[in-house]
Design a protein around this motif. Sequence first.
Motif, PDB file in Angstrom:
ATOM      1  N   ASP A  45       0.831  -1.225   0.000  1.00 55.13           N
ATOM      2  CA  ASP A  45       0.000   0.000   0.000  1.00 55.13           C
ATOM      3  C   ASP A  45       0.860   1.268   0.000  1.00 55.13           C
ATOM      4  N   LEU A  46       2.150   1.085   0.157  1.00 55.80           N
ATOM      5  CA  LEU A  46       3.119   2.188   0.143  1.00 55.80           C
ATOM      6  C   LEU A  46       2.904   3.128  -1.050  1.00 55.80           C
ATOM      7  N   GLU A  52       4.084  11.202  -8.567  1.00 63.94           N
ATOM      8  CA  GLU A  52       5.075  11.346  -9.638  1.00 63.94           C
ATOM      9  C   GLU A  52       6.140  12.376  -9.247  1.00 63.94           C
ATOM     10  N   GLY A  53       7.401  12.028  -9.487  1.00 62.46           N
ATOM     11  CA  GLY A  53       8.489  12.963  -9.170  1.00 62.46           C
ATOM     12  C   GLY A  53       9.086  12.773  -7.783  1.00 62.46           C
ATOM     13  N   ASP A  54       8.373  12.035  -6.905  1.00 69.83           N
ATOM     14  CA  ASP A  54       8.952  11.735  -5.590  1.00 69.83           C
ATOM     15  C   ASP A  54      10.146  10.799  -5.768  1.00 69.83           C
ATOM     16  N   VAL A  55      11.063  10.835  -4.805  1.00 68.81           N
ATOM     17  CA  VAL A  55      12.294  10.038  -4.919  1.00 68.81           C
ATOM     18  C   VAL A  55      12.434   9.106  -3.715  1.00 68.81           C
ATOM     19  N   HIS A 195       7.633  -6.578  -8.507  1.00 74.82           N
ATOM     20  CA  HIS A 195       6.319  -6.089  -8.942  1.00 74.82           C
ATOM     21  C   HIS A 195       6.033  -4.694  -8.367  1.00 74.82           C
ATOM     22  N   LEU A 196       6.314  -4.524  -7.075  1.00 76.35           N
ATOM     23  CA  LEU A 196       6.063  -3.229  -6.424  1.00 76.35           C
ATOM     24  C   LEU A 196       6.991  -2.149  -7.000  1.00 76.35           C
ATOM     25  N   LEU A 200       5.753   1.318  -8.800  1.00 75.60           N
ATOM     26  CA  LEU A 200       6.225   2.645  -8.361  1.00 75.60           C
ATOM     27  C   LEU A 200       6.844   3.402  -9.534  1.00 75.60           C
ATOM     28  N   GLU A 201       7.609   2.671 -10.346  1.00 74.03           N
ATOM     29  CA  GLU A 201       8.257   3.276 -11.520  1.00 74.03           C
ATOM     30  C   GLU A 201       7.211   3.801 -12.508  1.00 74.03           C
TER      31      GLU A 201
END
Length: 349
Positions: A45-46, A52-55, A195-196, A200-201
């Motif tokens: 659930d993270l 978008e744009g977070d690192v 998969h996660l 995220l990507e």
Amino acid sequence: MKLSHFNFNLPEELLAEFPAENRDEARLMVINRKTQKIEHKFFKDLIDYFDEGDVMVLNNTKVFPARLYGNKEKTGARIEVFLLRELNAEQRLWDVLVDPARKIRIGNKLYFGEDDSLVAEVIDNTTSRGRTLRFLYDGSYEEFREKLAELGETPIPKYINREVVPEDAERYQTIYASEEGAVAAPTAGLHFSKHLLKKLEIKGIQFAEVTLHIGLGTFNPVEVEDLSKHKMDSEEMRVTQEACDIVNSAKERKSRICAVGTTSMRALESSVSSNRTLNPFEGWTNKFIFPPYDFSIADCMITNFHMPKSTLLMMISAFCGHDLMKKAYEEAIQEGYKFYSYGDAMLII
């Protein structure tokens, strides 16, 4: 802050002996520092907490099979040798821990492998449990390293009171581990599945990789009540220009920067410039973060649940706020969260 502020009773059954069946299905406690709210989720659930744009800053260190079992010359006594760090590749010198330590003296020889194909000689007593060994091996350096890997086993933590199983070699390693050199895994990263990471990507999350080779110093007990007197062991680390560019441009556009694990956080905080941006760095860090502390780079972090009185817990307290951290840990114990290396995770935003 004093050492006694970080003590709590941890029921033994909450120490995780095995990892969650699927990496990203460990439990996730989400702590919001602003609202003081605590939520209970699963690790996958993270993705709902990032845009978008977070690192995300990942520690790409790779655990090597650091635990060997040998026999002492003449007596044949079984001796555990824990490889800490290579001192000299050419001379095959290593700093190690030995157990039982009282049986090992300078000049003793240890034999490894069924055919005694690897021999080591003790050449120095560095600390009470530590020794310096010179390995005697006829082959090339590459063959010597292969022999160490063949004879060594995955160094799962001592508290895991069971035999090492074949799955440990894969599960006590992040899926993005690439730079060999750690004797313990950066455990917050163990929860990421392929998969996660892909999801995220696709959502536009960026990843910056740093390297901090975790030594046993991270887990050394703090034995002084006054935290400012505790000395951390040095650990080798590297922050590349590429990682700096990703992190600094995210900082500029006010995107979220998330340190995945206490080791990523230490690497970031060890490479900060005077204007609070990230600098390239290659060397060693013995940075010890405890409250009060002003963090310069990351504004959120992912971490596991740590042991009482540990330096890791002290960093979490500095980042989360001591009272909120205590409340979260009380709730974690109440809710049966699993602690330590193979345990559940926490996201602090």
